[in-house]
Scaffold this active site. Structure first.
Site, mmCIF file in Angstrom:
data_model
loop_
_atom_site.group_PDB
_atom_site.id
_atom_site.type_symbol
_atom_site.label_atom_id
_atom_site.label_comp_id
_atom_site.label_asym_id
_atom_site.label_seq_id
_atom_site.Cartn_x
_atom_site.Cartn_y
_atom_site.Cartn_z
ATOM 1 N N ASP A 264 -10.130 -4.691 -4.689
ATOM 2 C CA ASP A 264 -8.989 -3.388 -3.972
ATOM 3 C C ASP A 264 -9.108 -2.292 -4.804
ATOM 4 O O ASP A 264 -8.916 -2.108 -5.899
ATOM 5 C CB ASP A 264 -8.125 -3.812 -3.498
ATOM 6 C CG ASP A 264 -7.280 -2.752 -3.042
ATOM 7 O OD1 ASP A 264 -7.112 -1.620 -2.342
ATOM 8 O OD2 ASP A 264 -5.373 -3.271 -2.918
ATOM 9 N N SER B 55 1.363 -1.107 0.202
ATOM 10 C CA SER B 55 -0.156 -0.318 0.068
ATOM 11 C C SER B 55 0.765 1.337 -0.148
ATOM 12 O O SER B 55 1.731 1.284 -1.226
ATOM 13 C CB SER B 55 -1.181 0.006 1.130
ATOM 14 O OG SER B 55 -2.085 0.936 0.944
ATOM 15 N N HIS C 124 -8.278 -5.508 0.300
ATOM 16 C CA HIS C 124 -6.936 -4.799 0.498
ATOM 17 C C HIS C 124 -6.330 -4.881 1.849
ATOM 18 O O HIS C 124 -6.839 -5.452 2.538
ATOM 19 C CB HIS C 124 -6.881 -3.328 0.513
ATOM 20 C CG HIS C 124 -5.812 -2.209 0.618
ATOM 21 N ND1 HIS C 124 -4.784 -1.708 -0.158
ATOM 22 C CD2 HIS C 124 -5.712 -1.708 1.927
ATOM 23 C CE1 HIS C 124 -3.666 -1.194 0.327
ATOM 24 N NE2 HIS C 124 -4.873 -0.929 1.345
#
Length: 347
Positions: A289, A194, A319
């Protein structure tokens, strides 16, 4: 530090739910979810259902409260510390002061082994080395590498570009001190998930531009790569799937100062003019996601620039899945596959 009993009890209950018979888990999770031709994994759907019952969210109120809840909540889903992995605390010097870091070494790993400089996720605001402790342990053990996990500076106290400066300094430190870390200076990778995937991509780009040492490999797990454009996946998965559109705007509001050029490659690596010369990369995305499409767009741009790149989309996951290794089996399967690819890329 011991985990308070209520948290231990919650963790046990959460983990137990994933070992119930499949029909019971399906009854709790609800009807199957299918979006964009993809079927959400039952483990992921059950986790989301349990979070909804507990009224738990990734972002809750203030920065301070969100950080505290993440620190507590990680015990519910990450599982027991993965062993045997030795841990050593290290101070990484930078022009702005020392950065705390943790070096994870699988027991029995020889000297001059590969090393992954790892940047945790958390939207540049709430993540820590602790929130990603088991993910780092997992990668170290199953990829057969040392992992140097970096506590880079967080926003809003230290907004962009502080984290990018820390990430590059950490990579340069790892190369310069490879011998002290037990690492092979020619097999030092950068990686993260991320926000951390963003920092890893930015670090690789900056290292190439500087003309000095370059990472041997990039591990980019559902990376944020483009603040300047809105992607289809952000609309498809805007709500109810762990990372929401509201959360993403909250993170951006804390990390990106007003007036910042959103196409600055240090913020949006997808907008770098030239990507040739970058090291090989593995880009891992999750089907459910909001960041899926921009991560895959970055993989495609790397490929067009002649960079060796492998793209792996886990169509059934959400995610954050590398942090959910303590519940069910699907999340561990995905991270094990990632670790295997990292091993192959560095050995």
């Amino acid at each position: 530090m011991a985990i308070p009993l209520p948290v231990r009890a919650q963790a046990a209950a959460s983990q137990l739910a994933f070992w119930l018979p499949t029909p019971v888990r399906r009854a709790v999770a609800g009807r199957p979810v299918r979006i964009d031709g993809q079927d959400l994994a039952l483990d992921a759907q059950l986790l989301l259902r349990l979070q909804k019952i507990a009224r738990a969210e990734l972002v809750q109120g203030s920065v301070e409260r969100s950080r505290a809840l993440l620190d507590t909540g990680r015990h519910l889903v990450s599982g027991k510390p993965i062993e045997p992995v030795s841990v050593r605390e290290i101070a990484v010097p930078t022009p702005d002061g020392d950065l705390p870091a943790t070096l994870y070494t699988p027991v029995g790993l020889p000297e001059k082994s590969p090393l992954l400089v790892f940047f945790h996720g958390g939207g540049w605001v709430i993540g820590t080395r602790s929130s990603h402790d088991n993910a780092a342990r997992f990668l170290a053990k199953h990829a057969g590498v040392r992992v140097l996990s970096i506590e880079y500076r967080l926003a809003p106290e230290f907004p962009f570009p502080a984290a990018t400066e820390d990430a590059l300094a950490a990579f340069e430190y790892a190369v310069a001190k490879a011998g002290d870390l037990g690492a092979d200076p020619d097999r030092i990778a950068v990686g993260g998930d991320s926000a951390g995937g963003n920092l890893a991509a930015v670090t690789a780009q900056q290292a190439v531009r500087r003309g000095g040492p370059v990472p041997a490999f990039q591990l980019l797990i559902y990376p944020a790569t483009d603040f300047a454009r809105r992607y289809r996946s952000q609309d498809l998965f805007a709500e109810n799937l762990f990372l929401t559109d509201v959360h993403m705007k909250w993170f951006e509001g804390h990390y990106v100062p007003e007036g910042t050029d959103l196409t600055d490659p240090r913020l949006s690596p997808l907008h770098a003019e030239h990507l040739s010369g970058l090291p090989p990369a593995l880009v891992v995305t999750a089907g459910f996601d909001p960041l899926r499409d921009e991560g895959e767009a970055y993989a495609e741009k790397l490929r067009e620039a002649g960079v060796p790149v492998a793209l792996r989309r886990h169509e059934d996951l959400i995610h954050g899945f590398i942090n959910f290794t303590g519940v069910g089996t699907r999340f561990r399967e995905a991270l094990a596959e990632t670790a295997g690819a990292l091993r192959q890329g560095l050995h």
